[in-house]
Design a protein around this motif. Structure first.
Motif, PDB file in Angstrom:
ATOM      1  N   LEU A   1       0.864  -1.163   0.000  1.00  0.00           N
ATOM      2  CA  LEU A   1       0.000   0.000   0.000  1.00  0.00           C
ATOM      3  C   LEU A   1       0.910   1.225   0.000  1.00  0.00           C
ATOM      4  CD1 LEU A   1      -2.769   1.434   0.284  1.00  0.00           C
ATOM      5  CD2 LEU A   1      -2.455   1.271   2.768  1.00  0.00           C
ATOM      6  N   VAL A   2       0.741   2.045  -1.032  1.00  0.00           N
ATOM      7  CA  VAL A   2       1.559   3.272  -1.134  1.00  0.00           C
ATOM      8  C   VAL A   2       1.033   4.252  -0.109  1.00  0.00           C
ATOM      9  CG1 VAL A   2       2.330   5.135  -2.630  1.00  0.00           C
ATOM     10  CG2 VAL A   2       1.970   2.835  -3.574  1.00  0.00           C
ATOM     11  N   THR A   3       1.849   4.502   0.903  1.00  0.00           N
ATOM     12  CA  THR A   3       1.406   5.370   1.994  1.00  0.00           C
ATOM     13  C   THR A   3       1.780   6.831   1.791  1.00  0.00           C
ATOM     14  OG1 THR A   3       3.448   4.888   3.206  1.00  0.00           O
ATOM     15  CG2 THR A   3       1.539   3.466   3.624  1.00  0.00           C
ATOM     16  N   GLU A   4       2.782   7.087   0.951  1.00  0.00           N
ATOM     17  CA  GLU A   4       3.252   8.478   0.784  1.00  0.00           C
ATOM     18  C   GLU A   4       3.897   8.600  -0.583  1.00  0.00           C
ATOM     19  OE1 GLU A   4       6.297  11.651   2.988  1.00  0.00           O
ATOM     20  OE2 GLU A   4       5.836   9.715   3.890  1.00  0.00           O
ATOM     21  N   GLY A   5       3.645   9.706  -1.252  1.00  0.00           N
ATOM     22  CA  GLY A   5       4.259   9.981  -2.541  1.00  0.00           C
ATOM     23  C   GLY A   5       3.730   9.095  -3.638  1.00  0.00           C
ATOM     24  N   VAL A   6       4.660   8.605  -4.454  1.00  0.00           N
ATOM     25  CA  VAL A   6       4.301   7.812  -5.606  1.00  0.00           C
ATOM     26  C   VAL A   6       5.353   6.722  -5.786  1.00  0.00           C
ATOM     27  CG1 VAL A   6       5.567   9.332  -7.186  1.00  0.00           C
ATOM     28  CG2 VAL A   6       3.683   7.933  -8.063  1.00  0.00           C
ATOM     29  N   ALA A   7       4.912   5.573  -6.341  1.00  0.00           N
ATOM     30  CA  ALA A   7       5.821   4.461  -6.628  1.00  0.00           C
ATOM     31  C   ALA A   7       5.992   4.342  -8.133  1.00  0.00           C
ATOM     32  CB  ALA A   7       5.290   3.176  -6.035  1.00  0.00           C
ATOM     33  N   ARG A   8       7.272   4.386  -8.610  1.00  0.00           N
ATOM     34  CA  ARG A   8       7.560   4.272 -10.035  1.00  0.00           C
ATOM     35  C   ARG A   8       8.413   3.038 -10.268  1.00  0.00           C
ATOM     36  NH1 ARG A   8       8.667  10.046  -9.703  1.00  0.00           N
ATOM     37  NH2 ARG A   8       6.959  11.240 -10.640  1.00  0.00           N
ATOM     38  N   ARG A   9       8.162   2.418 -11.440  1.00  0.00           N
ATOM     39  CA  ARG A   9       8.895   1.195 -11.760  1.00  0.00           C
ATOM     40  C   ARG A   9      10.365   1.500 -12.066  1.00  0.00           C
ATOM     41  NH1 ARG A   9       7.387  -3.091 -16.599  1.00  0.00           N
ATOM     42  NH2 ARG A   9       9.030  -4.597 -16.127  1.00  0.00           N
ATOM     43  N   SER A  10      10.680   2.663 -12.663  1.00  0.00           N
ATOM     44  CA  SER A  10      12.053   2.996 -13.046  1.00  0.00           C
ATOM     45  C   SER A  10      12.878   3.539 -11.895  1.00  0.00           C
ATOM     46  CB  SER A  10      12.024   4.039 -14.171  1.00  0.00           C
ATOM     47  OG  SER A  10      11.339   5.206 -13.736  1.00  0.00           O
TER      48      SER A  10
ATOM     49  N   VAL B   1       1.990  -1.600 -14.583  1.00  0.00           N
ATOM     50  CA  VAL B   1       1.831  -0.148 -14.643  1.00  0.00           C
ATOM     51  C   VAL B   1       3.203   0.486 -14.418  1.00  0.00           C
ATOM     52  CG1 VAL B   1      -0.572  -0.164 -13.909  1.00  0.00           C
ATOM     53  CG2 VAL B   1       1.253  -0.063 -12.193  1.00  0.00           C
ATOM     54  N   SER B   2       3.303   1.779 -14.783  1.00  0.00           N
ATOM     55  CA  SER B   2       4.561   2.502 -14.620  1.00  0.00           C
ATOM     56  C   SER B   2       4.657   3.172 -13.266  1.00  0.00           C
ATOM     57  CB  SER B   2       4.711   3.558 -15.730  1.00  0.00           C
ATOM     58  OG  SER B   2       3.611   4.466 -15.696  1.00  0.00           O
ATOM     59  N   GLU B   3       3.499   3.602 -12.679  1.00  0.00           N
ATOM     60  CA  GLU B   3       3.554   4.231 -11.369  1.00  0.00           C
ATOM     61  C   GLU B   3       2.223   4.027 -10.652  1.00  0.00           C
ATOM     62  OE1 GLU B   3       2.212   8.848 -12.267  1.00  0.00           O
ATOM     63  OE2 GLU B   3       4.366   8.409 -12.093  1.00  0.00           O
TER      64      GLU B   3
ATOM     65  N   GLU C   1       5.055  -6.387   6.917  1.00  0.00           N
ATOM     66  CA  GLU C   1       5.308  -5.202   7.740  1.00  0.00           C
ATOM     67  C   GLU C   1       6.622  -4.503   7.350  1.00  0.00           C
ATOM     68  OE1 GLU C   1       3.077  -3.960   9.748  1.00  0.00           O
ATOM     69  OE2 GLU C   1       1.733  -5.672   9.476  1.00  0.00           O
ATOM     70  N   ASP C   2       7.324  -4.994   6.333  1.00  0.00           N
ATOM     71  CA  ASP C   2       8.491  -4.257   5.853  1.00  0.00           C
ATOM     72  C   ASP C   2       8.046  -3.006   5.118  1.00  0.00           C
ATOM     73  OD1 ASP C   2      10.108  -6.147   6.935  1.00  0.00           O
ATOM     74  OD2 ASP C   2      10.623  -7.143   5.039  1.00  0.00           O
ATOM     75  N   VAL C   3       8.947  -2.036   5.029  1.00  0.00           N
ATOM     76  CA  VAL C   3       8.644  -0.769   4.357  1.00  0.00           C
ATOM     77  C   VAL C   3       9.584  -0.625   3.161  1.00  0.00           C
ATOM     78  CG1 VAL C   3       8.554   1.751   4.589  1.00  0.00           C
ATOM     79  CG2 VAL C   3       7.865   0.283   6.506  1.00  0.00           C
ATOM     80  N   ILE C   4       8.993  -0.188   2.048  1.00  0.00           N
ATOM     81  CA  ILE C   4       9.780   0.037   0.818  1.00  0.00           C
ATOM     82  C   ILE C   4       9.917   1.551   0.598  1.00  0.00           C
ATOM     83  CG2 ILE C   4       9.883  -0.327  -1.656  1.00  0.00           C
ATOM     84  CD1 ILE C   4       8.236  -2.867  -1.264  1.00  0.00           C
ATOM     85  N   GLU C   5      11.186   2.009   0.506  1.00  0.00           N
ATOM     86  CA  GLU C   5      11.471   3.434   0.226  1.00  0.00           C
ATOM     87  C   GLU C   5      11.777   3.585  -1.250  1.00  0.00           C
ATOM     88  OE1 GLU C   5      14.030   6.231   2.842  1.00  0.00           O
ATOM     89  OE2 GLU C   5      15.334   5.549   1.206  1.00  0.00           O
ATOM     90  N   ILE C   6      11.062   4.499  -1.908  1.00  0.00           N
ATOM     91  CA  ILE C   6      11.225   4.699  -3.351  1.00  0.00           C
ATOM     92  C   ILE C   6      11.906   6.062  -3.573  1.00  0.00           C
ATOM     93  CG2 ILE C   6      10.044   4.805  -5.565  1.00  0.00           C
ATOM     94  CD1 ILE C   6       7.786   3.513  -3.197  1.00  0.00           C
ATOM     95  N   PHE C   7      12.955   6.077  -4.463  1.00  0.00           N
ATOM     96  CA  PHE C   7      13.717   7.322  -4.708  1.00  0.00           C
ATOM     97  C   PHE C   7      14.238   7.294  -6.141  1.00  0.00           C
ATOM     98  CE2 PHE C   7      16.636   4.103  -3.221  1.00  0.00           C
ATOM     99  CZ  PHE C   7      17.729   4.207  -4.057  1.00  0.00           C
ATOM    100  N   THR C   8      14.698   8.474  -6.603  1.00  0.00           N
ATOM    101  CA  THR C   8      15.303   8.616  -7.935  1.00  0.00           C
ATOM    102  C   THR C   8      16.711   9.205  -7.775  1.00  0.00           C
ATOM    103  OG1 THR C   8      14.336  10.820  -8.217  1.00  0.00           O
ATOM    104  CG2 THR C   8      13.087   8.935  -9.079  1.00  0.00           C
ATOM    105  N   ARG C   9      17.618   8.884  -8.737  1.00  0.00           N
ATOM    106  CA  ARG C   9      18.988   9.410  -8.746  1.00  0.00           C
ATOM    107  C   ARG C   9      19.186  10.339  -9.939  1.00  0.00           C
ATOM    108  NH1 ARG C   9      20.477   3.961  -7.156  1.00  0.00           N
ATOM    109  NH2 ARG C   9      21.508   3.968  -5.105  1.00  0.00           N
ATOM    110  N   GLN C  10      19.980  11.405  -9.684  1.00  0.00           N
ATOM    111  CA  GLN C  10      20.267  12.371 -10.741  1.00  0.00           C
ATOM    112  C   GLN C  10      21.739  12.778 -10.642  1.00  0.00           C
ATOM    113  OE1 GLN C  10      17.972  15.950 -10.524  1.00  0.00           O
ATOM    114  NE2 GLN C  10      18.745  16.771 -12.461  1.00  0.00           N
ATOM    115  N   GLU C  11      22.481  12.683 -11.771  1.00  0.00           N
ATOM    116  CA  GLU C  11      23.894  13.070 -11.793  1.00  0.00           C
ATOM    117  C   GLU C  11      24.023  14.535 -12.184  1.00  0.00           C
ATOM    118  OE1 GLU C  11      26.208  10.557 -14.227  1.00  0.00           O
ATOM    119  OE2 GLU C  11      26.018   8.801 -12.927  1.00  0.00           O
ATOM    120  N   VAL C  12      24.802  15.289 -11.416  1.00  0.00           N
ATOM    121  CA  VAL C  12      25.000  16.726 -11.642  1.00  0.00           C
ATOM    122  C   VAL C  12      26.490  16.975 -11.874  1.00  0.00           C
ATOM    123  CG1 VAL C  12      24.702  19.035 -10.692  1.00  0.00           C
ATOM    124  CG2 VAL C  12      23.036  17.237 -10.162  1.00  0.00           C
ATOM    125  N   GLU C  13      26.815  17.668 -12.948  1.00  0.00           N
ATOM    126  CA  GLU C  13      28.220  17.989 -13.232  1.00  0.00           C
ATOM    127  C   GLU C  13      28.744  19.001 -12.227  1.00  0.00           C
ATOM    128  OE1 GLU C  13      28.713  19.305 -17.170  1.00  0.00           O
ATOM    129  OE2 GLU C  13      28.192  17.375 -18.090  1.00  0.00           O
TER     130      GLU C  13
END
Length: 837
Positions: free
Chosen positions: A763-772, A799-801, A821-833
């Protein structure tokens, strides 16, 4: 043609060849008759005595008679016979003349030998007589002395000795006084005969090597030199004449450096090298003439030979530079040296152009000063000459401003009225205080509407610069380089300050000055801008400057005119150096070229030893630590070539400041002059670009760079160069990875699906879940796993999200340990020069 072809054989009547038949036999019974010619020798009979006598008359009739009376061979005419007889008589006459001449020459040679023999015997006789006279004189003196001693010891026995002496002739014993000369003469003759025989025996063994000679270090098989033979003959002659046999040894003061070769030590003592080597061996030191020994060992050898030791060091070569203080009566007034300092773009060069009525700033790239310049200006109000130094204001030219403050008498601090005090202004104030020179504040750009001179004076108070309007002792003048406002007041302030200082120098002494700038000119070679401080620099003077030396070939003033000499406070460009000196080096005039070369070589060796000592002073642990630190540091190698030494130094200092803990700039090489093929080869080997500041590559270097793929960049503004290097170094930095949190999901149940693995119902409790996106599995707020999603489903559809508040199914890539009862944290990475700014 055969011999019996039917022709008649040739022959001569009388004495000609005679013919005969000879039968030859061959095989198979064959024979052949051959005609053989035989020859007889012609003989000419000698003329009769009557014919020889007839020659003496010299008449033609006598020769003819002799020719007719003699036996004439067959086939000889009368004229031929007469000619032969005449030739025979001439030959006999020549033989008689030659015999007479030989006899005369032999007689002359015999007379000459006799004369030389007589002279030699006379000389030997005189030498023997001189020796005998000297010996007799010595014996007579010894006898007289002995008699005087005997007479003093026994005066009472004198009458008895006199009676015994008178009674001696009566007993038949000869008197010594009468027979002494004849006895001495006989002894001399016997000694002469015996000595000659012994001398001949000794001469027969001359040059032969004996066992004793080999063991005692004799000459052995070596032949004496001509000089040694002459010295031996001279000693023998002096001994024969009664003169001194050996010369008195000369004791010398030997200058002993810290290390010296054996040959040089022998040369300074004027001793034979073999004797010095032998003395070293006796002291337990086995060394050849080309080996170096220390000063302590050399001192022992010098004292053993009886000389005096004078210990010197290598640094004593610089004692030839005169460092005495000038006498007050020799000092004469000189022009003041004023340095213009301040922040970049505050109008320093424009202000100096307004004073000089020139446009130097128009020739500078980018409108900013990037070289230190020296100029002379005549003050129109007082008629005196002023020397100005213009320094760059960029932060990279700190060392230039420091040199300007060290050689100056007065500092003019230029501050823009519309910009107030800036970082380089503060730096200039610090340089002036460190050099302990008076300061004059010139508030420039007062003609602008936004100018605020009061703010400038107030800001200077923060740096302990109190101007006169603020009840201080620092003069301040409001000027404008554009309109010319306040220029006369500025010159009056400079003149007043110079009068207070009472600047004087001695022009009649060897010159001493400071190198303001140095460059390598293609047509003129190394050129140094020198500001003379003491004495007078003249054309032809030999000087040493830093690690270089040279002879003044030519000098040019700030207007490009050739001058013969330059006195105190006069800036000139000096030609004739053997290398490019460092900016800031001191120039000193010496007497000889050998002294200048020796001082320069000593300074080069000292600098080399200093660099080697600095590199060897580190420990092994420090080297390993540095190597470990360098593993994680990226380097950008570059080569720098500039037009002048000061600019190259400033660029290197600016590039060394570029970088951080991950990347840095390493200057492989920097120099002055055009870019050459050597620079291209070094850049290719190091895979480094070449940065040219106000210089260009020659034709061969350009072709080589194109063939080898070496990048060559040209710059005329130091800002552009530093910015480009900073951008290139920034490219070596790794990209910064930034994480952005997008949502949480709670696991409600787990399912086992064939072909997929363990699937979590979430169950997505906060934000959004994306496959990528990336995911982390948290159990009791501890990260258990970090990875990516393999599947994200909403009911049975992929689905994608999935947005907050909705249920979904998730499966991890290559991970199945999922619990309720485990929790899944979803995040994205971005490279900055990243950059170095």
């Amino acid at each position: 043609m055969s011999d019996n072809d039917g022709k008649k054989t040739l022959g001569v009547r009388g004495g000609g060849p005679r013919s005969g038949n000879v039968k030859q036999s061959f095989s198979h019974g064959r024979t052949k008759n051959v005609v053989v010619e035989t020859k007889r020798k012609r003989t000419v009979s000698a003329p009769k005595p009557a014919a020889a006598a007839g020659k003496g008359s010299g008449s033609q009739s006598g020769i003819s008679a002799a020719a007719s009376g003699a036996k004439r061979p067959a086939g000889i005419s009368d004229a031929e016979m007469e000619r032969r007889l005449r030739a025979l008589q001439a030959a006999k006459a020549r033989e008689a003349d030659e015999a007479a001449r030989r006899e005369a020459e032999e007689k002359a040679r015999a007379e000459e030998r006799e004369r030389l023999r007589a002279e030699k015997e006379q000389k030997e006789r005189e030498q023997r007589e001189a020796e005998e006279r000297a010996k007799a004189k010595a014996e007579e003196e010894e006898r007289k002395k002995r008699e005087a001693e005997e007479a003093a010891k026994a005066p009472a026995a004198a009458p008895a000795q006199a009676d015994a002496g008178r009674a001696a002739p009566a007993g038949g014993r000869p008197a010594p006084a009468k027979d002494a000369p004849r006895k001495a003469e006989r002894e001399r003759e016997e000694r002469g005969r015996g000595g000659k025989g012994r001398g001949d025996a000794g001469n027969r063994r001359t040059g032969k090597l004996t066992v004793n000679q080999a063991l005692t270090g004799g000459e052995g098989g070596r032949q004496k030199s001509m000089a040694a033979m002459k010295r031996k003959q001279e000693r023998a002659r002096q001994k024969a004449m009664g003169g001194p046999v050996q010369r008195e040894k000369v004791m010398r003061d030997v200058r002993l450096p810290e290390a010296i070769t054996v040959a040089e030590l022998a040369n300074r003592m004027t001793e034979r090298v073999g004797d010095v080597v032998k003395a070293l061996m006796q002291n337990g030191v086995m060394a050849t003439q080309n080996q170096t020994i220390d000063a302590d060992t050399a001192e022992l050898i010098i004292e053993e030979f009886g000389h005096t030791v004078v210990r010197v060091s290598d640094a004593d070569v610089e004692q030839v530079i005169e460092t005495v203080d000038d006498k007050p009566e020799d000092l004469e007034p000189r022009a003041p040296i004023i340095t213009i300092m301040g922040h970049v773009d505050h109008g320093k060069t424009s202000l100096l152009d307004a004073i000089r009525k020139t446009k130097v700033v128009s020739g500078e790239a980018g409108g900013i000063t990037q070289h230190i310049g020296a100029y002379q200006v005549d003050d129109p109000t007082t008629g005196k000459t002023l020397t100005f130094l213009d320094t760059p204001g960029h932060a990279a030219f700190t060392s230039m401003r420091s040199r300007g403050a060290q050689v100056t008498d007065i500092v003019v601090l230029v501050v823009a009225a519309d910009d107030a005090v800036m970082p380089q202004t503060i730096e200039a104030i610090n340089h002036a205080k460190a050099a302990e020179v008076p300061m004059i504040v010139a508030i420039n750009k007062c003609d602008k509407p936004e100018a605020n001179p009061t703010k400038v004076r107030t800001d200077l108070l923060q740096h302990e610069v109190v101007v006169e309007q603020m009840s201080g002792d620092v003069q301040d003048v409001e000027v404008s380089a554009i309109s010319g406002k306040g220029l006369n007041e500025l010159l009056e302030a400079i003149a007043l300050q110079s009068e207070i200082l009472e600047l004087k120098a001695n022009p009649d002494r060897p010159a001493q000055g400071a190198v303001i700038e140095a460059q390598l000119d293609v047509g003129r070679g190394p050129v140094a801008t020198v500001l003379v401080q003491k004495g007078t620099l003249k054309q032809g003077d030999i000087f040493v400057v830093g690690e270089q030396w040279g002879k003044v070939r030519a000098m040019e003033n700030d207007q490009g005119k050739r001058v013969k000499e330059a006195g105190p406070s006069v800036p000139v460009e000096v030609l004739g150096l053997n290398g490019t000196p460092e900016a800031g080096d001191v120039l000193n005039v010496v007497e000889t070229e050998a002294q200048a070369r020796e001082i320069a070589e000593y300074r080069q060796q000292a600098a080399k030893d200093k660099r080697a000592a600095a590199g060897a002073a580190t420990t092994l642990e420090a080297l390993m630590q540095k190597a470990k630190e360098d593993e994680n540091v990226s380097e950008l190698p570059v080569l720098v070539k500039a037009d002048v030494q000061g600019s190259a130094e400033a660029i290197v200092q600016a590039l060394e400041k570029v970088g951080n803990d991950e990347v840095r700039v390493r200057v492989l090489h920097y120099g002055v002059g055009a870019i050459t093929e050597t620079d291209v080869g070094l850049a290719e080997a190091s895979n480094a670009p070449i940065l040219g500041f106000n210089v260009r590559a020659n034709a061969s270097a350009r072709n080589s760079a194109n063939q080898k793929g070496v990048e060559v960049r040209y710059y005329s503004v130091i800002y552009d160069l530093v910015d480009d290097v900073k951008s290139a170094a920034s490219g070596l930095l790794s990209n910064e990875v930034r994480e952005t949190f997008i949502g949480y999901a709670k696991i409600l149940e787990t399912f086992r699906v064939s072909g997929v693995g363990t699937v979590a119902g979430c169950l997505v409790t906060e934000g959004v879940a994306r496959r990528s996106a990336g995911v982390r599995l948290l159990r009791d707020d501890v990260v258990i796993h970090e990875g990516t999603l393999k599947t994200l489903k909403r009911f049975k559809d992929e689905v994608s999200e999935v947005i907050s508040g909705q249920e979904c199914g998730m499966a991890f890539e290559n991970y199945d340990d999922i619990r309720k009862e485990d929790v899944i944290e979803i995040f994205t990475r971005q490279e900055v020069e990243r950059s170095l700014d």
